[in-house]
Design a protein around this motif. Structure first.
Motif, PDB file in Angstrom:
ATOM      1  N   ASP A 111      41.082  30.933  32.547  1.00  0.00           N
ATOM      2  CA  ASP A 111      42.301  31.251  33.303  1.00  0.00           C
ATOM      3  C   ASP A 111      43.482  31.626  32.416  1.00  0.00           C
ATOM      4  OD1 ASP A 111      40.975  30.814  35.658  1.00  0.00           O
ATOM      5  OD2 ASP A 111      41.710  28.768  35.932  1.00  0.00           O
ATOM      6  N   LEU A 133      42.246  43.786  34.186  1.00  0.00           N
ATOM      7  CA  LEU A 133      43.147  42.694  33.828  1.00  0.00           C
ATOM      8  C   LEU A 133      44.389  43.226  33.124  1.00  0.00           C
ATOM      9  CD1 LEU A 133      43.610  39.674  33.862  1.00  0.00           C
ATOM     10  CD2 LEU A 133      42.241  39.477  31.782  1.00  0.00           C
ATOM     11  N   PRO A 168      36.646  39.120  42.963  1.00  0.00           N
ATOM     12  CA  PRO A 168      37.716  38.396  42.255  1.00  0.00           C
ATOM     13  C   PRO A 168      37.296  37.971  40.855  1.00  0.00           C
ATOM     14  CG  PRO A 168      37.502  37.594  44.512  1.00  0.00           C
ATOM     15  CD  PRO A 168      36.332  38.500  44.270  1.00  0.00           C
ATOM     16  N   GLU A 183      42.566  31.839  41.316  1.00  0.00           N
ATOM     17  CA  GLU A 183      43.956  31.916  41.756  1.00  0.00           C
ATOM     18  C   GLU A 183      44.554  33.314  41.625  1.00  0.00           C
ATOM     19  OE1 GLU A 183      45.306  29.383  43.245  1.00  0.00           O
ATOM     20  OE2 GLU A 183      43.550  28.118  42.834  1.00  0.00           O
ATOM     21  N   LYS A 184      43.811  34.260  41.044  1.00  0.00           N
ATOM     22  CA  LYS A 184      44.336  35.593  40.799  1.00  0.00           C
ATOM     23  C   LYS A 184      43.194  36.592  40.938  1.00  0.00           C
ATOM     24  CE  LYS A 184      47.432  37.874  37.506  1.00  0.00           C
ATOM     25  NZ  LYS A 184      48.106  37.711  36.212  1.00  0.00           N
ATOM     26  N   CYS A 225      42.932  39.803  41.334  1.00  0.00           N
ATOM     27  CA  CYS A 225      43.004  41.032  40.526  1.00  0.00           C
ATOM     28  C   CYS A 225      42.122  42.149  41.068  1.00  0.00           C
ATOM     29  CB  CYS A 225      42.608  40.764  39.075  1.00  0.00           C
ATOM     30  SG  CYS A 225      43.761  39.781  38.141  1.00  0.00           S
ATOM     31  N   THR A 250      49.033  40.663  33.708  1.00  0.00           N
ATOM     32  CA  THR A 250      49.441  40.733  35.110  1.00  0.00           C
ATOM     33  C   THR A 250      48.314  41.159  36.030  1.00  0.00           C
ATOM     34  OG1 THR A 250      50.139  43.050  34.902  1.00  0.00           O
ATOM     35  CG2 THR A 250      51.784  41.365  34.433  1.00  0.00           C
ATOM     36  N   GLY A 251      47.360  41.928  35.509  1.00  0.00           N
ATOM     37  CA  GLY A 251      46.389  42.550  36.400  1.00  0.00           C
ATOM     38  C   GLY A 251      47.070  43.648  37.196  1.00  0.00           C
ATOM     39  N   LYS A 255      49.381  45.607  39.511  1.00  0.00           N
ATOM     40  CA  LYS A 255      50.647  45.328  40.186  1.00  0.00           C
ATOM     41  C   LYS A 255      50.614  45.768  41.646  1.00  0.00           C
ATOM     42  CE  LYS A 255      53.559  45.846  36.051  1.00  0.00           C
ATOM     43  NZ  LYS A 255      54.616  46.662  35.390  1.00  0.00           N
ATOM     44  N   ALA A 284      44.470  35.178  32.675  1.00  0.00           N
ATOM     45  CA  ALA A 284      45.205  35.538  33.889  1.00  0.00           C
ATOM     46  C   ALA A 284      46.672  35.159  33.784  1.00  0.00           C
ATOM     47  CB  ALA A 284      44.575  34.872  35.108  1.00  0.00           C
ATOM     48  N   SER A 285      46.988  34.195  32.950  1.00  0.00           N
ATOM     49  CA  SER A 285      48.385  33.797  32.760  1.00  0.00           C
ATOM     50  C   SER A 285      49.140  34.776  31.875  1.00  0.00           C
ATOM     51  CB  SER A 285      48.446  32.391  32.137  1.00  0.00           C
ATOM     52  OG  SER A 285      47.828  31.436  32.975  1.00  0.00           O
TER      53      SER A 285
END
Length: 420
Positions: A126, A300, A332, A336-337, A339, A133-134, A136, A129-130
């Motif tokens: 993860d 990503l 996915p 949580e993201k 993308c 941004t992947g 927008k 992902a932090s």
């Protein structure tokens, strides 16, 4: 506490022991080299070394190596193919996409023990992902800007690919806007040449798009190719924003990962990621990248749309590979993201491919770009737009194209022309 790790899956071919070859791969791409060196302690290896997670032997056969090697080999020899999974501690490189590429797709392709190697997949912790941004905009943002919901975004490519002036390009765009097309893109070969300068093309095309939007309320999305060095892309991006553009296109293999990451940082528009050059990374079945692994890097980094080829395409890729790539775009990456990125079907696309594309993907969340499939319609480009839209109307309703075409002349005329 368990430390986060990166995993990568490979299809390995080797004339040697696949388990030993996998160990060599792990050593080469982390703390090891061809000989033990001072400082490479047991404690260091436990902390920093890559690990072989699994070696699944798929087949043993007698044949010739897929790739040449420094080691001479007879015409036929015993070879082994195996699926290999290797993991790395995140702490050795951090959540960095450029350094990830050097780690999972670096020197290991050149190892003499390897006669075939293809990167199949990567799984990232993860922390990536932090940092990145992947997309927008992705699917939802693209649909909002294009004003298209519940069906595919219907698009085309400016053809001829090069040769038009800015005003000739704008004339074709005006015709397409009258047909209420959703999406238009530059060909990747059209950039900023003296015959059709980027700024001139933007001004001429946006004049027609904005005029059409004022009349009809529908604003076509145009992906302008701003491929260049970082400073050129920044200037071109800002010019697009000032003139009301709603999309940009970039050739990702040309600008490189670091250039693409910088573009994604400052971009205020959806990024249409063109994969031209993909063949040299993927075409040999025992070498290079699978799309599933490769696209995750660019997705990503910030791609909103990604080309996946198309069914019945004019290139070499089989249909099942195209569908697998498109599904990967919608799968996915992180809990949580998600993308998710919008798959773009292109290459020889016509009305004929709509049913198979929808059946394979199981979703209308896609862009279909048809160049000749629209522009070469016997009744003109406007009829080509109408025909492709009607093909998708029929497909989503579950009506055979020939049946729907009996009451829709544009579709009927398009069906009379062969697929690519």
């Amino acid at each position: 506490m368990k430390q986060p790790r990166i995993q990568a899956d490979y299809l390995l071919e080797t004339p040697g022991d696949p388990f030993r070859t996998a160990e060599v791969m792990a050593g080469e791409q982390s703390s090891g080299t061809f000989v033990r060196v001072p400082g490479e302690t047991t404690q260091l290896r436990e902390r920093a070394a890559a690990e072989v997670v699994e070696v699944d032997v798929l087949e043993e056969f007698v044949g010739t190596r897929s790739l040449p090697s420094a080691e001479p080999s007879p015409l036929a020899e015993r070879l082994v193919r195996a699926r290999v999974t290797i993991s790395w501690p995140l702490a050795t490189l951090g959540p960095s996409l450029p350094n990830l590429m050097a780690t999972v797709a670096g020197n290991l392709f050149e190892l003499r023990q390897v006669s075939g190697l293809r990167l199949l997949d990567i799984r990232l912790p993860d922390e990536f992902a932090s940092v990145y941004t992947g997309p927008k905009f992705g699917v939802d943002g693209t649909r909002e800007l294009a004003g298209v919901h519940g069906r595919p975004i219907i698009g085309t490519i400016i053809k001829p690919s090069v040769g038009f002036t800015a005003e000739e390009t704008a004339s074709l765009v005006a015709n397409l806007c009258e047909a209420r097309i959703d999406f238009i893109k530059d060909d990747e070969l059209q950039a900023d040449g003296p015959n059709c300068p980027f700024n001139d093309r933007v001004l001429a095309v946006m004049r027609e798009i904005n005029a059409s939007a004022d009349r009809t309320g529908k604003k076509a999305m145009y992906a302008f190719n701003l491929t260049g060095d970082v400073e050129e892309m920044k200037r071109r991006h800002d010019f697009l924003v000032r003139n009301g553009a709603t999309c940009l296109m970039v050739s990702v293999n040309s600008v490189g990962l670091a250039g693409f990451i910088e573009l994604a940082k400052f971009s205020e528009l959806p990024i249409h990621a063109h994969r031209n050059g993909w063949g040299y990374l993927s075409r040999h079945p025992q070498l290079g990248w699978s799309f599933n692994a490769w696209h995750k890097i660019w997705r990503l980094a910030g791609a909103d749309h990604m080309h996946v080829n198309g069914l019945g395409n004019k290139f070499s890729e089989p249909d099942d590979s195209v569908i697998e790539s498109a599904r990967a775009c919608m799968t996915p990456m992180f809990k949580e993201k998600p993308c998710k990125v919008m798959p773009v079907f292109s290459s020889g696309q016509t009305v004929h491919q709509a049913p198979g594309t929808f059946a394979g993907l199981g979703s209308p969340d896609l862009i279909m770009t048809a160049g000749g499939g629209i522009l070469a319609h016997p009744d003109g480009a406007a009829a080509g737009v109408t025909a492709l839209r009607e093909a998708w109307e029929a497909t989503i309703k579950g009506i055979p194209l020939t049946e729907y075409g009996s009451s829709h002349p544009a579709l009927s005329a398009a069906l009379e022309r062969p697929s690519a």
